[in-house]
Write a protein that holds these residues in place. Sequence first.
Motif, PDB file in Angstrom:
ATOM      1  N   THR A 431      18.273 -29.387  58.376  1.00 39.18           N
ATOM      2  CA  THR A 431      19.708 -29.117  58.534  1.00 39.18           C
ATOM      3  C   THR A 431      20.479 -29.403  57.249  1.00 39.18           C
ATOM      4  O   THR A 431      21.619 -28.964  57.100  1.00 39.18           O
ATOM      5  N   ALA A 432      19.884 -30.141  56.304  1.00 40.96           N
ATOM      6  CA  ALA A 432      20.552 -30.425  55.031  1.00 40.96           C
ATOM      7  C   ALA A 432      19.539 -30.983  54.048  1.00 40.96           C
ATOM      8  O   ALA A 432      18.491 -31.527  54.433  1.00 40.96           O
ATOM      9  N   ILE A 433      19.861 -30.835  52.761  1.00 41.46           N
ATOM     10  CA  ILE A 433      19.169 -31.526  51.672  1.00 41.46           C
ATOM     11  C   ILE A 433      20.204 -32.452  51.062  1.00 41.46           C
ATOM     12  O   ILE A 433      21.286 -32.003  50.655  1.00 41.46           O
ATOM     13  N   ALA A 434      19.919 -33.742  50.996  1.00 40.58           N
ATOM     14  CA  ALA A 434      20.898 -34.705  50.486  1.00 40.58           C
ATOM     15  C   ALA A 434      20.300 -35.491  49.329  1.00 40.58           C
ATOM     16  O   ALA A 434      19.081 -35.700  49.267  1.00 40.58           O
ATOM     17  N   VAL A 435      21.155 -35.908  48.414  1.00 47.56           N
ATOM     18  CA  VAL A 435      20.728 -36.711  47.268  1.00 47.56           C
ATOM     19  C   VAL A 435      21.600 -37.962  47.205  1.00 47.56           C
ATOM     20  O   VAL A 435      22.700 -38.004  47.745  1.00 47.56           O
ATOM     21  N   ASP A 436      21.092 -38.971  46.505  1.00 52.08           N
ATOM     22  CA  ASP A 436      21.812 -40.248  46.454  1.00 52.08           C
ATOM     23  C   ASP A 436      22.511 -40.489  45.124  1.00 52.08           C
ATOM     24  O   ASP A 436      23.103 -41.551  44.922  1.00 52.08           O
ATOM     25  N   LEU A 457      22.953 -28.097  50.319  1.00 51.28           N
ATOM     26  CA  LEU A 457      22.834 -29.286  49.459  1.00 51.28           C
ATOM     27  C   LEU A 457      24.042 -30.186  49.692  1.00 51.28           C
ATOM     28  O   LEU A 457      25.190 -29.738  49.596  1.00 51.28           O
ATOM     29  N   ARG A 458      23.787 -31.452  49.993  1.00 53.71           N
ATOM     30  CA  ARG A 458      24.853 -32.388  50.311  1.00 53.71           C
ATOM     31  C   ARG A 458      24.654 -33.705  49.544  1.00 53.71           C
ATOM     32  O   ARG A 458      23.592 -33.973  49.001  1.00 53.71           O
ATOM     33  N   MET A 459      25.714 -34.503  49.521  1.00 57.36           N
ATOM     34  CA  MET A 459      25.699 -35.788  48.823  1.00 57.36           C
ATOM     35  C   MET A 459      25.773 -36.915  49.837  1.00 57.36           C
ATOM     36  O   MET A 459      26.705 -36.973  50.658  1.00 57.36           O
ATOM     37  N   TRP A 460      24.779 -37.794  49.828  1.00 57.30           N
ATOM     38  CA  TRP A 460      24.845 -38.994  50.645  1.00 57.30           C
ATOM     39  C   TRP A 460      25.878 -39.930  50.029  1.00 57.30           C
ATOM     40  O   TRP A 460      25.827 -40.221  48.823  1.00 57.30           O
ATOM     41  N   VAL A 461      26.826 -40.398  50.822  1.00 57.27           N
ATOM     42  CA  VAL A 461      27.913 -41.243  50.321  1.00 57.27           C
ATOM     43  C   VAL A 461      27.549 -42.695  50.590  1.00 57.27           C
ATOM     44  O   VAL A 461      27.502 -43.133  51.749  1.00 57.27           O
ATOM     45  N   ILE A 487      16.584 -36.853  48.818  1.00 57.59           N
ATOM     46  CA  ILE A 487      16.009 -36.992  47.485  1.00 57.59           C
ATOM     47  C   ILE A 487      16.639 -38.226  46.849  1.00 57.59           C
ATOM     48  O   ILE A 487      17.858 -38.280  46.651  1.00 57.59           O
ATOM     49  N   ASP A 488      15.816 -39.204  46.508  1.00 58.60           N
ATOM     50  CA  ASP A 488      16.314 -40.469  45.953  1.00 58.60           C
ATOM     51  C   ASP A 488      15.908 -40.604  44.488  1.00 58.60           C
ATOM     52  O   ASP A 488      14.737 -40.409  44.139  1.00 58.60           O
TER      53      ASP A 488
END
Length: 557
Positions: A431-436, A457-461, A487-488
């Motif tokens: 449902t999403a790709i998130a990065v830190d 593509l999303r941003m983990w807050v 993705i960390d």
Amino acid sequence: MVTSSAPAPRPGPDQQDGRAGGGDWAARARTPLGITLIGVGLLTTFRLLALFNTRLELYPDEAQYWLWSRHLAFGYFSKPPMVAWMIAGTTAVGGNAEPWVRLSALLIHSVAAVAVQRVGARLYDGRTGLAAAAIYALMPAVQLSSGVIATDAPLLGFLALALWSYAALATERTKAEGDWAALGFGALLALAMLSKYAAAYAVLAALLHAAVDPQMRRRWSVRRVGLTVGAGLLLIAPNLAWNAAHHFDTLAHTAANADWHKASHADAQNLIDRLSDYRGVLGFLVSQAGVFGPVFFCVAFGGAVRLLVLRRPVTGSDALLLCFAAPPVLIVLGQAALSRANANWAAPAFVPASVLAAAWLVRARSWRWLAAGLGLQGVVAALFLTAAVSPALSAAFGLDNSLKVARGWQASTRWALSQAREAAAAPGGLTAIAVDDRFVFNALSYYGRDERFPAPLRMWVREAKPHNQAEAEVPLLVAQGARVLMIDSVECYRPEAMADFARSSPVARTAIRLDAKRARSLTAFVGEGFNPLARSPATGLPPRPLGGPEGCRAGQP
């Protein structure tokens, strides 16, 4: 001490450059302006060759500015809009490859060098202007800034043009010329403000110059003040309106960078201890010698200190340039004493200081020092251009550590995409790709621009409030968190990110080679049931997972 004598009106540009009239192009080429144009043209050609042949990838901040340029606005989270507008212009002509993203920085520095020559010719003579243009064009800071796209290039370009207008006002030959110069000063200063808010130093400089120079105050008629302020407000108003509509994000980010909050909340003893620690100030001065050039820094800064200590009278053009160079240097020196200061924070002083150093060397007929300084900076510029093109030479020069942040992003993007496609093919999909980390977000956005991502593509807050534009505009939301590939790139963030999910998969790892010694570590896991834990009201940070590391508790590592 600064006396009240303004720069005397100068002869016209043809006379002060010793330029022949008519169509004698050979004679024109031998004038200081002609030599400046030829020299800047040659240097620009070499820089263009390096720009279109470098193997260096976009630095993530450059990728962020490119991302902004895809959605033009009157402002952005951390910067005014000029850098995005410039990228939009060059990429509209040549496409989105790295050289076209960076091209405008190189071109505007070339324009700035010619403007610096005009300032020197206007305030002194053509020969001084030629020396000033050479000092500016070969300055290490300008050499670096010509190879990357950032806010300093348009800032310095428009400040150089604004100072040229101000010099024309200070040496006006007719009232009409003074009026046009006042209008141009306001408009160009606004364009510099739209590049970087540090241009506000020039406002302080103009006020300071008017305060110490009665003749300059007389030049500032009500009509001219209206022309300057009106032109500036007309151009800056859309950005002010954008800030007002976005909670003054850009101004708040500028203050956060300066760390004013920390300084203002320090207790008295800590503040005294910080002010008594000379290392911050000394480090800033050493950095200025590095970015401005050691010879010319000693001439400009040392000469100004000598005038202050000896209480020598400063008149005319010297006073004007000191008024424009002093505010950024003194204010950032104070910032260095209170908290921290980056080397480029005093960049608005580079233009007037270039002209001032040239004027003092030419007046003293110190040709050997002028030649030595230009020779040293020419060698540094040549080494930098060569290293940008040749990875082997960059390693030989010991530049790999400095350049590592501009390497490995294409490979990082390929690995992230391969992980995303593999996860998307599993039951449940993605449902999403998130990065830190915003660096990774920006790099994936740029180097994945022609790829089809299997999920948004999303941003983990991490913290309670957003700290960059990706966190503000495309945060990972609960509604998108059914099955997320995380993705960390920050090792100690991963336990916190995992704690925001109900379940998580085993971690995949990779090491992206950047050079013979260095690699970028990335990890990935699939998280399901995203439901972020409450952040601390006091610190804004997530709770530390049981047994988790403490190395990142204060923010970015």
